[in-house]
Design a protein around this motif. Structure first.
Motif, short mmCIF file in Angstrom:
data_model
loop_
_atom_site.label_atom_id
_atom_site.label_comp_id
_atom_site.label_asym_id
_atom_site.label_seq_id
_atom_site.Cartn_x
_atom_site.Cartn_y
_atom_site.Cartn_z
N LEU A 317 0.83 -1.22 0.00
CA LEU A 317 0.00 0.00 0.00
C LEU A 317 0.86 1.27 0.00
CD1 LEU A 317 -2.71 -1.12 2.60
CD2 LEU A 317 -2.97 -1.00 0.13
N SER A 318 2.18 1.12 0.15
CA SER A 318 3.05 2.30 0.13
C SER A 318 3.38 2.76 -1.28
CB SER A 318 4.39 2.01 0.82
OG SER A 318 4.23 1.25 1.95
N CYS A 319 2.96 2.00 -2.27
CA CYS A 319 3.35 2.31 -3.66
C CYS A 319 2.96 3.73 -4.04
CB CYS A 319 2.68 1.30 -4.59
SG CYS A 319 2.90 1.69 -6.33
N ILE A 320 3.90 4.44 -4.66
CA ILE A 320 3.61 5.79 -5.12
C ILE A 320 3.39 5.83 -6.64
CG2 ILE A 320 4.72 7.02 -3.20
CD1 ILE A 320 7.23 7.27 -4.97
N ARG A 321 3.23 4.65 -7.27
CA ARG A 321 2.95 4.55 -8.70
C ARG A 321 3.96 5.30 -9.55
NH1 ARG A 321 0.06 1.27 -6.71
NH2 ARG A 321 -2.19 1.32 -6.48
N PRO A 347 5.42 -5.56 -12.10
CA PRO A 347 5.57 -6.24 -10.81
C PRO A 347 4.56 -5.74 -9.77
CG PRO A 347 7.71 -5.65 -11.69
CD PRO A 347 6.71 -5.05 -12.62
N ILE A 348 4.41 -4.43 -9.65
CA ILE A 348 3.45 -3.93 -8.67
C ILE A 348 2.03 -4.33 -9.07
CG2 ILE A 348 3.23 -1.64 -9.75
CD1 ILE A 348 2.95 -2.42 -5.98
N GLY A 349 1.79 -4.38 -10.38
CA GLY A 349 0.48 -4.80 -10.86
C GLY A 349 0.14 -6.22 -10.43
N ILE A 350 1.15 -7.10 -10.51
CA ILE A 350 0.91 -8.49 -10.11
C ILE A 350 0.49 -8.54 -8.65
CG2 ILE A 350 1.98 -10.75 -9.77
CD1 ILE A 350 3.88 -10.13 -12.08
N VAL A 351 1.26 -7.87 -7.78
CA VAL A 351 0.96 -8.00 -6.36
C VAL A 351 -0.29 -7.21 -5.96
CG1 VAL A 351 3.33 -8.51 -5.72
CG2 VAL A 351 2.56 -6.18 -5.60
N CYS A 377 12.90 -5.57 -9.57
CA CYS A 377 11.86 -4.66 -9.08
C CYS A 377 12.08 -4.29 -7.61
CB CYS A 377 10.48 -5.27 -9.28
SG CYS A 377 10.32 -6.96 -8.69
N SER A 378 12.41 -5.31 -6.80
CA SER A 378 12.62 -5.05 -5.37
C SER A 378 13.77 -4.07 -5.18
CB SER A 378 12.95 -6.33 -4.63
OG SER A 378 11.89 -7.24 -4.74
N GLU A 379 14.79 -4.25 -6.01
CA GLU A 379 15.98 -3.42 -5.88
C GLU A 379 15.68 -1.96 -6.22
OE1 GLU A 379 19.79 -4.00 -8.36
OE2 GLU A 379 19.52 -5.78 -7.09
N VAL A 380 14.78 -1.74 -7.17
CA VAL A 380 14.60 -0.40 -7.70
C VAL A 380 13.48 0.37 -7.00
CG1 VAL A 380 12.89 -0.77 -9.51
CG2 VAL A 380 14.88 0.64 -9.98
N CYS A 381 12.63 -0.30 -6.27
CA CYS A 381 11.45 0.37 -5.71
C CYS A 381 11.84 1.43 -4.67
CB CYS A 381 10.52 -0.66 -5.06
SG CYS A 381 9.13 0.12 -4.21
N PRO A 382 11.45 2.67 -4.89
CA PRO A 382 11.83 3.74 -3.96
C PRO A 382 11.13 3.59 -2.60
CG PRO A 382 10.26 4.58 -5.54
CD PRO A 382 10.62 3.19 -5.99
#
Ligand code: SF4
Lengths: 479, 192
Positions: A317-321, A347-351, A377-382
């Motif tokens: 839920l922390s995703c800032i899109r 990746p965020i779409g899947i989860v 994806c995990s590495e790059v997610c701010p």
């Protein structure tokens, strides 16, 4: 309560193959996604406070999720204190109904929209159109796909799957409809100016503006919109009525929290320190002022979000899109957004899709179909969301709930059993060496029957040698 | 503080220009009206005459009276009704605003809606000119936001470069809905 998300009913194979067959989309996507990923690393690289603030932003988002119930109450109080009206929607249907009611009560005929993923999630356009309200998408990319009756294929660049020639065809149809001359050629600048002129009229005559929101600050009741084109500024300042639809996870506690987060979407998404326009809406227009709506309605959407609070999945839920995980994903870079069959791709779409709407088996399947477990994806997610781990959790869930076809399950079980011992491993090598005799073509393995066939469809395998290293070692040095 | 201001100005200028923003600065021996004339002369070269220029805020209107230009201009100000004002601004060529503050390390300027100020000059015309007092440049977005928090108008925006899109084939296009070209005119008030 879990949510409901729209889905593409076509099976995965069809979605995938149609994406892989769109070579102009794949070319553009490779180029753009590659450029954006690179821009992101440079942007943080030469900007020292950015990463410190990012970490403070992550903490702020996590904190907001854990306090979500209190923050919802607080933000409602603040918005209403400034003259806005808040509506709470438990699911997509409720949100649409609410917006339609507001539109009908005010006799709205034409609504202009700025880009918003959450309105795609609730399929707002369809709801409004069914109620007789014309809806015009005003983000250039969204305008293009609206003319094409398509869905966005990237959360930042929704029309990335179309080339300029295809855009011109759409604009020609639009020109015909209005008795205008066609554009002379498919020059991108001319196409952009065509859209500018078309949409300018809509902005000036619209009865209602619709926006999403990148952040919603509980302490002040302020919605923050981050855009590049300027359309959101038209939408928030010209029409007499403004409706902002925001998922509850967009709430942050304080203004101070916002100050750490504000630059992160642009830094991670496009590698800029800020997007062209950062717009702050804190209330309807004051009598003495020129800009802004007479009425401001805010719809707070749940649709499966609240359900995730307090579960191991709540960090999603922390995703800032920002789109960074899409741009870096080797699967997304090949298939683009449509193949996912959900409004949220990558990746965020899947989860997000599988967690917000667990009733949809095709969302859960994506965890196996559209991920290579590379962890990029995990590495790059701010926002430090453990995306790949979340995908793994979904895969586990698939196995536990026996969502895989029986044949696949049995094959993997057997494979797992054999390869967990040395003897088993050696046995499979011997069997495969015997088996491959029937399949060798030009000294390579180019096809195989059944389940294994898929592996060899697009690549050849080297043969298992007559003698493996182990066998040679055993022969020359003993076991 | 003197040195500090110059550092911020320099940093702001680099970041603003990196986003294709233009920048001009009032000379020591010229008045602000003269500097504004110089800036408008540059902007007007790309606009058919007479150039329609929005001067809305009282501060800008006062300045406009002192502006001397070679090209023909028509000044647009407040009309009898809100709708008429918006229609007039929508057909203008150039809009002028006064920045509330600016950010050195992002190259951004902030505008608020107030009883005296509107955001339309920054949005409707193809050319936008912002007057920025060098004393209003803050180092980072955080200081700017703290300033915004104090006033919190119904509507405010931070502008960082021209209106743009890369929605068709990922090619950057300038001037999608908002201005194609943005210019900052730096000046120094008595506060400096
Ligand atoms: S999951 Fe992370 S990288 Fe992906 S869009 Fe959300 S914030 Fe960006």
């Amino acid at each position: 309560m879990s949510g409901r998300l729209p889905y593409d009913p076509r099976p995965w194979r069809v979605r995938r193959d149609s994406a892989l067959g769109n070579s102009s989309m794949r070319d553009t996507l490779q180029r753009v996604a590659g450029r954006l990923s690179k821009a992101k690393s440079t942007a943080y690289g030469d900007y020292q406070i950015a990463d410190k603030w990012r970490l403070a932003g992550v903490a702020a988002k996590r904190r907001a999720i854990s306090q979500i119930d209190e923050l919802v109450v607080q933000v409602i109080g603040e918005i209403e204190r400034h003259g806005g009206k808040v509506h709470r929607a438990r699911d997509a249907a409720e949100a649409v109904r609410c917006v339609v009611e507001v539109a009908q009560k005010n006799g709205v005929k034409l609504a202009v929209k700025s880009k918003s993923m959450v309105t795609e999630e609730i399929e707002l356009n369809k709801g409004l159109e069914d109620a007789g309200v014309q809806v015009v998408e005003t983000d250039l990319g969204e305008y293009i796909i609206q003319l094409a009756h398509e869905k966005p294929s990237h959360i930042l660049a929704p029309a990335i799957h179309r080339n300029r020639g295809q855009v011109k065809e759409l604009f020609d149809v639009e020109a015909d409809r209005q008795g205008m001359a066609h554009l002379a050629n498919a020059d991108i600048e001319q196409l952009t100016q065509f859209a500018r002129q078309q949409l300018r009229q809509e902005f000036l005559s619209a009865d209602m503006g619709v926006t999403g929101g990148n952040f919603l600050v509980a302490e002040t009741g302020t919605i923050v919109l981050i855009t590049n084109e300027g359309n959101a500024d038209m939408v928030t300042s010209l029409p007499p009525l403004l409706v902002s639809i925001v998922g509850i996870e967009k709430i942050v506690g304080t203004w101070d929290d916002l100050s750490y987060l504000l630059q992160q979407p642009a830094l991670s998404g496009v590698g800029q320190r800020l997007s062209s326009y950062t717009t702050f809406v804190s209330g309807p227009r004051d009598e003495s002022a020129m800009d802004g709506p007479d009425q401001w309605h805010v719809v707070l959407l749940d649709n499966g979000r609240r359900n995730l609070v307090g579960t191991p999945e709540e960090s999603i839920l922390s995703c800032i899109r920002c789109g960074a995980c899409l741009n870096v994903c080797p699967v997304f870079r090949q298939i683009g957004g449509h193949a996912y069959g959900s409004v949220y791709p990558g990746p965020i779409g899947i989860v997000v899709s599988a967690n917000l709407d667990p009733s949809m088996p095709s969302f859960l399947d994506l965890a196996s179909q559209a991920c290579s477990m590379c962890y990029a994806c995990s590495e790059v997610c701010p926002m430090d969301i453990p995306l790949a781990d979340e995908i793994l959790t979904l895969r586990n869930h698939r196995v536990k709930t026996m969502a895989e076809p029986l044949l696949v399950r049995r094959t993997y079980e057997m494979w797992g059993r054999l390869w967990s011992t040395k003897a088993g491993y050696q046995k499979t090598i011997r069997i495969a060496r015997l088996g491959q005799r029937f399949l060798i073509q030009k000294k390579k393995l180019r096809w195989a029957p059944g389940l294994f066939g898929g592996w060899l469809k697009t690549r050849d395998m080297p043969l298992i040698p007559p003698e493996t290293f182990r066998e040679w070692w055993a022969k020359t040095h003993g076991e | 503080m003197g040195n500090n201001v110059e550092e911020r100005v320099a940093q702001f200028a680099i970041n603003w220009q990196r986003l294709s923003g233009k920048i001009m600065r009032q000379d020591l021996q010229e008045t602000l009206g003269e500097a504004l004339s110089r800036a408008l002369e540059v902007i007007c070269t790309g606009v058919p005459e007479p150039a329609a220029i929005i001067a809305w805020e009282p501060f800008v209107q006062d300045l406009a009276r002192t502006v001397r230009l070679d090209c023909q201009v028509e000044w647009i100000g407040r009309r009898a009704s809100r709708a008429n004002s918006i229609a007039a601004m929508a057909s203008a060529d150039i809009g002028i605003n006064v920045a509330q503050w600016a950010v050195a390390d992002t190259g951004s300027v902030a505008l608020y809606v107030t009883p005296e100020a509107t955001l339309y000059p920054s949005l409707l015309p193809k050319q936008h000119l912002v007057l920025l007092d060098v004393a209003d440049i803050v180092p980072t977005v955080r200081e700017g936001l703290m300033e915004l928090r104090k006033h919190l108008p119904q509507l405010a925006k931070i502008i960082t470069g021209p209106s743009m899109s890369a929605d068709i084939e990922g090619q950057l296009q300038i001037g999608v809905h908002g201005p194609q070209s943005v210019m900052v005119l730096l000046w120094a008030s008595d506060r400096n």
